[in-house]
Design a protein around this motif. Structure first.
Motif, short mmCIF file in Angstrom:
data_model
loop_
_atom_site.label_atom_id
_atom_site.label_comp_id
_atom_site.label_asym_id
_atom_site.label_seq_id
_atom_site.Cartn_x
_atom_site.Cartn_y
_atom_site.Cartn_z
N LEU A 78 0.80 -1.22 0.00
CA LEU A 78 0.00 0.00 0.00
C LEU A 78 0.84 1.27 0.00
CD1 LEU A 78 -2.93 -0.98 2.41
CD2 LEU A 78 -2.73 -1.28 -0.07
N GLY A 79 2.15 1.13 -0.12
CA GLY A 79 2.99 2.30 -0.27
C GLY A 79 3.40 2.98 1.01
N ASP A 80 3.20 2.31 2.16
CA ASP A 80 3.65 2.87 3.43
C ASP A 80 5.11 2.46 3.64
OD1 ASP A 80 3.60 4.20 5.79
OD2 ASP A 80 2.19 2.89 6.81
N THR A 81 5.73 2.97 4.68
CA THR A 81 7.12 2.61 4.98
C THR A 81 7.20 1.17 5.44
OG1 THR A 81 7.60 4.89 5.63
CG2 THR A 81 9.14 3.18 6.35
N ALA A 82 7.96 0.36 4.75
CA ALA A 82 8.12 -1.05 5.08
C ALA A 82 9.56 -1.32 5.49
CB ALA A 82 7.74 -1.93 3.89
N ILE A 83 9.73 -1.71 6.75
CA ILE A 83 11.07 -2.03 7.26
C ILE A 83 11.13 -3.55 7.43
CG2 ILE A 83 12.73 -1.71 9.12
CD1 ILE A 83 11.39 0.96 9.71
N PRO A 84 11.85 -4.25 6.55
CA PRO A 84 11.84 -5.72 6.59
C PRO A 84 12.46 -6.26 7.87
CG PRO A 84 12.74 -4.89 4.51
CD PRO A 84 12.66 -3.72 5.44
N PRO A 85 11.87 -7.31 8.43
CA PRO A 85 12.48 -7.96 9.60
C PRO A 85 13.78 -8.64 9.21
CG PRO A 85 10.61 -9.25 8.80
CD PRO A 85 10.61 -7.97 8.02
N GLU A 86 14.76 -8.61 10.10
CA GLU A 86 16.05 -9.23 9.86
C GLU A 86 16.22 -10.43 10.77
OE1 GLU A 86 19.37 -6.58 9.95
OE2 GLU A 86 18.28 -4.93 9.00
N ARG A 87 16.72 -11.53 10.21
CA ARG A 87 16.93 -12.74 11.00
C ARG A 87 17.82 -12.47 12.20
NH1 ARG A 87 15.83 -17.87 8.68
NH2 ARG A 87 14.99 -17.72 6.56
N GLY A 88 18.82 -11.62 12.02
CA GLY A 88 19.79 -11.38 13.07
C GLY A 88 19.28 -10.53 14.22
N ARG A 89 17.99 -10.14 14.18
CA ARG A 89 17.44 -9.32 15.26
C ARG A 89 16.16 -9.91 15.85
NH1 ARG A 89 18.35 -3.10 12.95
NH2 ARG A 89 20.54 -3.38 12.40
N ILE A 90 15.88 -11.14 15.51
CA ILE A 90 14.63 -11.77 15.95
C ILE A 90 14.80 -12.37 17.34
CG2 ILE A 90 13.04 -13.69 15.52
CD1 ILE A 90 13.54 -13.21 12.51
N ALA A 91 13.86 -12.07 18.22
CA ALA A 91 13.83 -12.67 19.55
C ALA A 91 12.89 -13.86 19.54
CB ALA A 91 13.37 -11.65 20.59
N ALA A 92 13.29 -14.92 20.25
CA ALA A 92 12.47 -16.13 20.32
C ALA A 92 12.55 -16.69 21.73
CB ALA A 92 12.96 -17.17 19.31
N ASN A 93 11.58 -17.54 22.08
CA ASN A 93 11.56 -18.12 23.42
C ASN A 93 11.07 -19.55 23.37
OD1 ASN A 93 11.86 -17.36 26.40
ND2 ASN A 93 9.86 -18.35 26.39
N ILE A 94 11.68 -20.39 24.20
CA ILE A 94 11.24 -21.77 24.38
C ILE A 94 10.62 -21.84 25.77
CG2 ILE A 94 11.93 -24.19 24.42
CD1 ILE A 94 14.34 -23.36 22.68
N PHE A 95 9.34 -22.21 25.84
CA PHE A 95 8.60 -22.13 27.10
C PHE A 95 8.72 -23.42 27.92
CE2 PHE A 95 6.91 -18.79 24.52
CZ PHE A 95 6.61 -17.77 25.42
N THR A 96 9.95 -23.83 28.15
CA THR A 96 10.20 -24.90 29.09
C THR A 96 10.32 -24.28 30.48
OG1 THR A 96 12.53 -24.64 28.48
CG2 THR A 96 11.32 -26.46 27.45
N ALA A 97 10.65 -25.09 31.48
CA ALA A 97 10.89 -24.56 32.82
C ALA A 97 12.29 -25.01 33.24
CB ALA A 97 9.84 -25.06 33.80
N PRO A 98 13.28 -24.12 33.24
CA PRO A 98 13.22 -22.68 32.95
C PRO A 98 13.06 -22.39 31.46
CG PRO A 98 15.49 -23.32 33.26
CD PRO A 98 14.67 -24.54 33.58
#
Length: 478
Positions: free
Chosen positions: A348-368
């Motif tokens: 739609l022509g708005d500002t698009a900032i692509p996500p970068e693999r090197g900045r992605i946060a992730a979590n594994i919901f084990t304990a801990p």
């Protein structure tokens, strides 16, 4: 509604999971005319059968652990019998009640998301959809899918997600042999749950059911749990699993799973067998891209059925974008959401900032929990970047001592010379919350010195982040 966008632009979204939901929402907020087709409910599998239900189950398991560990903090629970003698009550899990709450919560989350889209003016069609060329979707609705609705659009976003992978030699029956979408019909805790697969999904459910009180055997085809994650983090988790009584079978590939009455038998490639009451198959997923008109519309698929996309989530067909687990990008709900927004902003022509693999946060919901962001140790080694790491055990943190946390750590990665923070790993309770300041540091390219100057509450677990960056300052000097 944003200014500058006439409501003449049309967007059609196939799939209402995190990617499709965010795409539809963003497009409506930018003034487009939006139609969303979803067969199961807004939120898709992520809300109805995957992320929301599984993390709700894990929250219940965490509560059980907190109660069981309360005596370590001096809190003791007692009941009294008729004679007034104190009795130590046992922790009981009413799995039927737990699953009822989980499914009700998922349904409410789906309804909340649906209402948000309706409030923004999105047209929602309940049914199955497919592409009819690069500029149209066809939705089959009604009894037996015999009614059809054709939606023409300037932009199409495909966000159809993925489904649990099944094995020819281990067919789920929905009762004893299960995929992770079929767990929530169980009325009682499994006597002995065998989990096949030691990746993120397998580790999370193995951890949850162990903490709920079930006997758990984890079958891993690799030499350790979570083979794709940080080695130090996996080592902590394996120690916790062993202490909790879980049996972990390493380098044990499952050949078949069969059911006999109320038992399941997992046959391993080395000739051994494991017998239990239930088996959870956590052997990956496959994209839901077959039979929805993608290739006929000119959209290329990989041999695995995934949709290749560029950095702004666009396919090789200019009018068709794709987001989420059906694409070749990172299969995370948060990433799907970002892809959905990025696709619409670009279209739609708005500002698009692509996500970068090197900045992605992730979590594994084990304990801990195990949270990561940015580059990891293996990435630094393979890239040839001159980096260094510092690991700080949580056992040294005063807040951790107060709340009874003895395992876990904060580990940060930075570049030599500049000291720029490029990644991190946190193993701790609520690591999913603690990783956020590290994610900001990675996103904004802060140095260890800059992070170390941010005030952390004392005492707090976040204090270990500033402590780690202060220790890394000594590597640099000044």
């Amino acid at each position: 509604m944003s200014q500058g966008f006439a409501r003449t632009q049309t967007v059609a979204v196939l799939g209402g999971g995190p990617g499709g939901y965010e795409a539809a929402l963003a497009a409506a907020q930018l003034g487009a005319e939006v139609t969303l087709i979803e067969r199961a409910g807004v939120g898709g599998a992520a809300v109805m059968t995957d992320v929301v239900p599984s993390k709700s189950l894990i929250a219940t398991a965490d509560a059980a652990v907190a109660i069981a560990a309360a005596s370590d903090l001096g809190v003791q629970l007692f009941a009294r019998n008729d004679a007034g003698t104190p009795l130590r009550p046992e922790i009981a899990i009413n799995l039927a009640a737990v699953n009822h709450r989980i499914l009700a919560l998922a349904a409410q989350q789906s309804e909340d998301m649906r209402q948000q889209l309706v409030d923004e003016g999105v047209r929602i069609i309940s049914g199955h959809g497919r592409l009819d060329g690069p500029h149209a979707l066809v939705a089959s609705t009604g009894e037996g899918g015999v009614d059809f609705d054709r939606i023409e659009a300037g932009t199409i976003v495909v966000a159809v997600g993925a489904s649990p992978r099944e094995l020819d030699s281990a067919r789920p029956d929905g009762e004893r042999i299960l995929t992770w979408t079929q767990l929530y019909d169980m009325k009682a805790l499994p006597e002995h749950l065998i989990v096949v697969g030691s990746g993120v999904t397998g580790a999370e459910f193995a951890s949850a059911y162990m903490n709920l009180g079930a006997q758990v055997t984890l079958v891993s085809s690799r030499d350790r749990v979570l083979p794709g994650e940080d080695g130090d983090a996996a080592e902590v988790l394996e120690k916790v699993f062993a202490r909790g009584g879980m049996t972990v079978l390493s380098k044990a590939r499952a050949e078949s799973v069969t059911r006999t009455g109320d038992e399941v038998v997992v046959a391993l490639a080395d000739g051994r067998t494991v017998t239990g009451s239930h088996c959870l198959l956590a052997v990956g997923s496959i994209p839901n891209t077959a039979g929805i008109g993608l290739e006929e519309a000119g959209v290329r698929l990989t041999p695995s059925g995934h949709i290749p996309v560029n950095r702004v989530a666009r396919t090789e067909i200019p009018s068709v974008y794709a987001a989420g687990d059906c694409t070749t990008f990172v299969p995370l709900a948060s990433v799907a959401s970002m892809q959905g927004r990025t696709a619409v902003f670009h279209a739609l022509g708005d500002t698009a900032i692509p996500p970068e693999r090197g900045r992605i946060a992730a979590n594994i919901f084990t304990a801990p929990e195990i949270a990561t962001v940015g580059l990891q140790e293996r990435d630094l080694e393979s890239s040839g970047l001159a980096g260094y790491a510092h690991k700080l055990p949580l056992a040294a943190n005063p807040r951790a001592k107060m709340i009874g946390v003895s395992e876990g750590f904060v580990k940060l990665f930075a570049l030599e010379g500049s000291g720029t923070v490029v990644g991190g790993v946190i193993v701790a309770p609520r690591a999913s919350e603690l990783i956020y300041p590290v994610a900001i540091a990675v996103e904004r390219r802060l140095t260890v010195d800059q992070v170390s100057r941010v005030f952390a509450v004392y005492p707090s677990l976040t204090g270990s982040i500033t402590d780690a960056t202060r220790a890394m300052h000594r590597v640099h000097g000044g």
